[in-house]
Design a protein around this motif. Structure first.
Motif, PDB file in Angstrom:
ATOM      1  N   LYS A 219      52.871   5.420  75.595  1.00 24.00           N
ATOM      2  CA  LYS A 219      54.065   6.067  75.046  1.00 24.00           C
ATOM      3  C   LYS A 219      53.728   6.833  73.773  1.00 24.00           C
ATOM      4  O   LYS A 219      54.199   7.960  73.568  1.00 24.00           O
ATOM      5  CB  LYS A 219      55.152   5.020  74.759  1.00 24.00           C
ATOM      6  CG  LYS A 219      55.909   4.552  75.982  1.00 24.00           C
ATOM      7  CD  LYS A 219      56.834   3.392  75.651  1.00 24.00           C
ATOM      8  CE  LYS A 219      57.862   3.737  74.610  1.00 24.00           C
ATOM      9  NZ  LYS A 219      58.773   2.586  74.316  1.00 24.00           N
ATOM     10  N   GLN A 220      52.889   6.249  72.926  1.00 25.35           N
ATOM     11  CA  GLN A 220      52.505   6.935  71.693  1.00 25.35           C
ATOM     12  C   GLN A 220      51.691   8.190  71.995  1.00 25.35           C
ATOM     13  O   GLN A 220      51.876   9.227  71.359  1.00 25.35           O
ATOM     14  CB  GLN A 220      51.730   5.984  70.788  1.00 25.35           C
ATOM     15  CG  GLN A 220      52.573   4.863  70.215  1.00 25.35           C
ATOM     16  CD  GLN A 220      52.029   4.303  68.917  1.00 25.35           C
ATOM     17  OE1 GLN A 220      51.025   4.771  68.383  1.00 25.35           O
ATOM     18  NE2 GLN A 220      52.698   3.294  68.382  1.00 25.35           N
ATOM     19  N   LYS A 221      50.806   8.092  72.965  1.00 22.79           N
ATOM     20  CA  LYS A 221      49.987   9.255  73.308  1.00 22.79           C
ATOM     21  C   LYS A 221      50.836  10.370  73.916  1.00 22.79           C
ATOM     22  O   LYS A 221      50.588  11.560  73.665  1.00 22.79           O
ATOM     23  CB  LYS A 221      48.867   8.840  74.253  1.00 22.79           C
ATOM     24  CG  LYS A 221      47.793   7.991  73.578  1.00 22.79           C
ATOM     25  CD  LYS A 221      46.633   7.698  74.516  1.00 22.79           C
ATOM     26  CE  LYS A 221      45.536   6.942  73.770  1.00 22.79           C
ATOM     27  NZ  LYS A 221      44.377   6.650  74.640  1.00 22.79           N
ATOM     28  N   MET A 222      51.829   9.996  74.715  1.00 21.36           N
ATOM     29  CA  MET A 222      52.716  11.009  75.295  1.00 21.36           C
ATOM     30  C   MET A 222      53.539  11.698  74.207  1.00 21.36           C
ATOM     31  O   MET A 222      53.741  12.918  74.250  1.00 21.36           O
ATOM     32  CB  MET A 222      53.630  10.374  76.341  1.00 21.36           C
ATOM     33  CG  MET A 222      52.901   9.958  77.623  1.00 21.36           C
ATOM     34  SD  MET A 222      53.990   9.390  78.955  1.00 21.36           S
ATOM     35  CE  MET A 222      54.558   7.812  78.303  1.00 21.36           C
ATOM     36  N   LEU A 223      53.980  10.920  73.228  1.00 24.73           N
ATOM     37  CA  LEU A 223      54.744  11.505  72.122  1.00 24.73           C
ATOM     38  C   LEU A 223      53.873  12.491  71.338  1.00 24.73           C
ATOM     39  O   LEU A 223      54.338  13.569  70.940  1.00 24.73           O
ATOM     40  CB  LEU A 223      55.243  10.391  71.199  1.00 24.73           C
ATOM     41  CG  LEU A 223      56.400  10.733  70.259  1.00 24.73           C
ATOM     42  CD1 LEU A 223      57.628  11.186  71.036  1.00 24.73           C
ATOM     43  CD2 LEU A 223      56.747   9.524  69.386  1.00 24.73           C
ATOM     44  N   LEU A 224      52.607  12.145  71.164  1.00 29.69           N
ATOM     45  CA  LEU A 224      51.683  13.058  70.488  1.00 29.69           C
ATOM     46  C   LEU A 224      51.489  14.347  71.276  1.00 29.69           C
ATOM     47  O   LEU A 224      51.367  15.429  70.703  1.00 29.69           O
ATOM     48  CB  LEU A 224      50.335  12.371  70.274  1.00 29.69           C
ATOM     49  CG  LEU A 224      50.206  11.483  69.037  1.00 29.69           C
ATOM     50  CD1 LEU A 224      48.863  10.777  69.036  1.00 29.69           C
ATOM     51  CD2 LEU A 224      50.376  12.294  67.766  1.00 29.69           C
ATOM     52  N   GLU A 225      51.425  14.235  72.583  1.00 32.35           N
ATOM     53  CA  GLU A 225      51.280  15.428  73.428  1.00 32.35           C
ATOM     54  C   GLU A 225      52.475  16.359  73.237  1.00 32.35           C
ATOM     55  O   GLU A 225      52.312  17.574  73.111  1.00 32.35           O
ATOM     56  CB  GLU A 225      51.141  15.027  74.892  1.00 32.35           C
ATOM     57  CG  GLU A 225      49.773  14.527  75.281  1.00 32.35           C
ATOM     58  CD  GLU A 225      48.708  15.598  75.125  1.00 32.35           C
ATOM     59  OE1 GLU A 225      48.929  16.730  75.590  1.00 32.35           O
ATOM     60  OE2 GLU A 225      47.663  15.315  74.516  1.00 32.35           O
ATOM     61  N   HIS A 226      53.654  15.804  73.201  1.00 31.19           N
ATOM     62  CA  HIS A 226      54.846  16.629  72.969  1.00 31.19           C
ATOM     63  C   HIS A 226      54.796  17.273  71.584  1.00 31.19           C
ATOM     64  O   HIS A 226      55.151  18.441  71.416  1.00 31.19           O
ATOM     65  CB  HIS A 226      56.117  15.779  73.095  1.00 31.19           C
ATOM     66  CG  HIS A 226      56.506  15.465  74.502  1.00 31.19           C
ATOM     67  ND1 HIS A 226      57.070  16.401  75.342  1.00 31.19           N
ATOM     68  CD2 HIS A 226      56.406  14.322  75.222  1.00 31.19           C
ATOM     69  CE1 HIS A 226      57.314  15.855  76.523  1.00 31.19           C
ATOM     70  NE2 HIS A 226      56.918  14.599  76.481  1.00 31.19           N
ATOM     71  N   PHE A 227      54.339  16.516  70.607  1.00 27.54           N
ATOM     72  CA  PHE A 227      54.323  17.040  69.246  1.00 27.54           C
ATOM     73  C   PHE A 227      53.301  18.160  69.079  1.00 27.54           C
ATOM     74  O   PHE A 227      53.463  19.018  68.208  1.00 27.54           O
ATOM     75  CB  PHE A 227      54.021  15.917  68.248  1.00 27.54           C
ATOM     76  CG  PHE A 227      54.142  16.363  66.822  1.00 27.54           C
ATOM     77  CD1 PHE A 227      55.376  16.678  66.274  1.00 27.54           C
ATOM     78  CD2 PHE A 227      53.015  16.501  66.021  1.00 27.54           C
ATOM     79  CE1 PHE A 227      55.486  17.119  64.962  1.00 27.54           C
ATOM     80  CE2 PHE A 227      53.114  16.935  64.713  1.00 27.54           C
ATOM     81  CZ  PHE A 227      54.356  17.243  64.184  1.00 27.54           C
TER      82      PHE A 227
END
Length: 250
Positions: free
Chosen positions: A121-129
């Motif tokens: 989940k954290q890595k996906m949020l970073l991808e969006h950012f």
């Protein structure tokens, strides 16, 4: 200025950056890890935040990225910071990789979740950012060239508000009720909004605005915080490709 004034131990800010023609630093002192950094680089700030948050004893050497020392390019093929160097002469670069290395290699609070799903989940949020970051630099570029700001600023605003929708509303931080890796990986760019009057976009992003307020109380963030005036002064020189930008304010 002696060579020793170009770096520091612990977390006190280093003096002027090393540049072309400077002597290469010697071996990493025993018991420390070295980070090659640049005072205003958001990617290097990621690693510096992790170093401070985990209480890792380290040595910082600032590098002039416009006028790079020859020896730095031998250590860092990409010519970018951050770069870590261990006592054994091992070199690790790229901001996310260096942060994962530090979290996995040193004791203390683990910043990355152990649970595979929470980590994902954290890595996906970073991808969006990453899209937000791309558009932010387009705004900076438009300001540098004198282009119409309406289009890039509108795109940045739209993407920031999309990111706001992904931010959890039931926790104080992006990964839960305490600061974790994803918070430190994203923070540096929010620190850079205020100097350019772009923080006003947070008025339409209440969850992110609340998160920024919480992050401002984090000990690592407070220790490494750069003033809006210094960020702005650096960026103005950087946009002009002035090699003195790395040492702005010293």
């Amino acid at each position: 200025m002696s060579a020793l004034q170009c770096w520091e131990y612990g977390t006190v800010m280093a003096a002027k950056s090393l540049r072309e023609g400077s002597a290469a630093p010697g071996p990493v002192p025993e018991g420390l890890i070295r980070i090659y950094s640049m005072r205003f680089c958001p990617y290097a700030q990621r690693s510096r935040l992790v170093l401070v948050a985990k209480g890792i004893q380290h040595e910082t050497i600032n590098v002039n990225l416009i006028n790079k020392p020859e020896w730095f390019l031998e250590k860092a093929p990409l010519g970018l910071v951050p770069v870590l160097e261990t006592e054994k002469g091992q070199v690790i670069y790229e901001s996310l990789i260096t942060c994962d290395y530090l979290d996995e290699s040193y004791p203390g609070k683990k910043l990355t979740p152990e649970d595979p799903y929470e980590k994902a989940k954290q890595k996906m949020l970073l991808e969006h950012f990453s899209t937000v970051v791309t558009l932010l630099y387009k705004v900076f570029h438009a300001r540098k060239t004198g282009e119409d700001l309406a289009v890039p600023e509108a795109a940045f605003r739209e993407q920031l508000l999309k990111f706001e929708q992904l931010v959890p509303g039931d926790t104080q931080f992006l990964g839960g009720d305490s600061v974790s890796m994803v918070d430190y990986m994203i923070w540096p760019w929010f620190e850079r909004l205020a100097p350019f009057s772009m923080g006003e976009y947070l008025n339409d992003a209440p969850k992110l605005k609340k998160w920024v307020e919480a992050m401002m109380d984090d000990p690592a963030v407070k220790e490494l915080l750069t003033s809006p005036e210094d960020h702005k002064g650096f960026m103005e020189l950087y946009m002009a490709r002035d090699p003195e930008c790395a040492d702005f304010g010293l």
